[in-house]
Write an enzyme that holds these catalytic residues in place. Structure first.
Site, PDB file in Angstrom:
ATOM      1  N   ALA A  40      -5.041   4.117  -9.577  1.00  0.00           N
ATOM      2  CA  ALA A  40      -4.869   5.394  -9.997  1.00  0.00           C
ATOM      3  C   ALA A  40      -4.769   5.243 -11.751  1.00  0.00           C
ATOM      4  O   ALA A  40      -4.415   6.424 -12.382  1.00  0.00           O
ATOM      5  CB  ALA A  40      -3.863   6.140  -9.558  1.00  0.00           C
ATOM      6  N   TYR A  50     -20.682  -7.384  -2.852  1.00  0.00           N
ATOM      7  CA  TYR A  50     -20.007  -6.108  -3.275  1.00  0.00           C
ATOM      8  C   TYR A  50     -20.346  -5.118  -2.095  1.00  0.00           C
ATOM      9  O   TYR A  50     -19.743  -4.115  -1.747  1.00  0.00           O
ATOM     10  CB  TYR A  50     -20.588  -5.565  -4.468  1.00  0.00           C
ATOM     11  CG  TYR A  50     -20.101  -4.147  -4.925  1.00  0.00           C
ATOM     12  CD1 TYR A  50     -18.654  -3.710  -5.010  1.00  0.00           C
ATOM     13  CD2 TYR A  50     -20.883  -3.076  -4.949  1.00  0.00           C
ATOM     14  CE1 TYR A  50     -18.288  -2.448  -5.424  1.00  0.00           C
ATOM     15  CE2 TYR A  50     -20.687  -1.860  -5.196  1.00  0.00           C
ATOM     16  CZ  TYR A  50     -19.323  -1.524  -5.462  1.00  0.00           C
ATOM     17  OH  TYR A  50     -18.847  -0.062  -5.746  1.00  0.00           O
TER      18      TYR A  50
END
Length: 305
Positions: free
Chosen positions: A22, A173
């Site tokens: 965050a 990924y």
């Protein structure tokens, strides 16, 4: 679907939310959006100083924001355990878990527990976190897993899950982002089977300009690739704030159903306002998802449902 923006987020004053990663990019914008609607937001950050700076920026924009910064390193199962214990001790329950943090296309490295870093952070760390917070999630709560359009290129080889025989940073990924969707859908299947009133949903940001893209070129020491990535961000990408909208929609809107997947509704889902989107057939494979769940339990030592 009409153009859905931050102004359309329903009141979140009764919501206690955890958002991983965050302190920057999509995670910051997700935390900011939730806080703007009244949620109490736990900013789960690898670097607490960066988390405090992010909280200060949100508080400056929204002085009434209810924020809390806690250290979480998803590359360490011990850190995940400590974080979850602290959150459970501090709160009676949680209403929302946003599994957002991630790394993208970096040179091969391993987590503290010996996992390939992209799979370890993007999937296994979040799997363990969800499991350790599971009993704290209230009835009606949501788990939002943030995936990517790159999941379409993802494939699994359980004989070389950690990419020890060969390694391609983009394939790794893609595998980790496919894992996010396999997990999200399998979690919903298990919730339904047990009659648990929770929703597991997923989202992706399209092509959003964040510092995520720059980490790989920086770790490779490639100035040319870093400049190319910055140019692509400037020409093609949408802002991180807009990229966070599908996650915020999935996290807050009452019409969201368990198993839904949201992303930008524009060209090739690269940019645009949130809409429900489709994922690959592979991402919905219950056999593959079940095997990934089994292996994830084995590797993390965390079992739930």
């Amino acid at each position: 679907m009409t153009r859905w923006t931050l102004d359309d987020i329903p009141d979140q004053s009764a919501t206690c939310a955890v958002v991983t990663g965050a302190n920057s990019g999509l995670g910051f914008e997700t935390a900011r959006g939730l806080a703007s609607a009244g949620a109490h937001v736990v900013l789960a950050c690898r670097r607490p100083d960066a988390g405090e700076a992010a909280a200060a920026a949100i508080d400056e924009a929204f002085p009434d924001a209810s924020l809390e910064v806690r250290e979480l390193d998803l590359a360490s199962l011990d850190s995940v355990k400590r974080f979850a214990r602290g959150v459970r001790q501090a709160h009676d329950g949680l209403d929302l878990l946003v599994n957002n943090a991630g790394v993208m296309a970096i040179p091969r490295r391993e987590t503290a527990d010996g996992f390939e870093m992209q799979l370890g952070v993007n999937h296994l760390g979040h799997f363990a976190l969800t499991g350790r917070l599971f009993d704290a999630l209230r009835r009606g709560s949501r788990v939002v897993s943030v995936s990517s359009i790159y999941h379409r290129q993802g494939a699994f080889d359980f004989d070389d899950l950690q990419w020890e025989d060969s390694y391609d940073k983009w394939d790794a990924y893609a595998r980790s982002k496919l894992a996010n969707l396999l997990f999200a859908y399998e979690l919903q299947r298990r919730l339904d089977a047990e009659g648990v009133e929770m929703k597991s949903v997923a989202a992706h940001p399209g092509y959003a300009a964040t510092n995520l893209q720059s980490r790989g070129p920086k770790e490779m020491g490639s100035r040319l690739r870093l400049l190319a990535m910055k140019a692509a961000n400037a020409l093609v990408a949408q802002s991180a704030r807009k990229g966070a909208l599908p996650t915020l929609y999935a996290a807050t809107m009452p019409d969201v159903e368990g198993g839904d997947y949201y992303g930008p509704g524009g060209f090739r889902e690269l940019r645009g306002y949130p809409e429900q989107v489709a994922s690959t057939e592979r991402s919905k494979d219950p056999v593959l998802a079940g095997e990934l769940w089994r292996v994830s339990e084995e590797l993390t030592g965390v079992s739930f449902l």
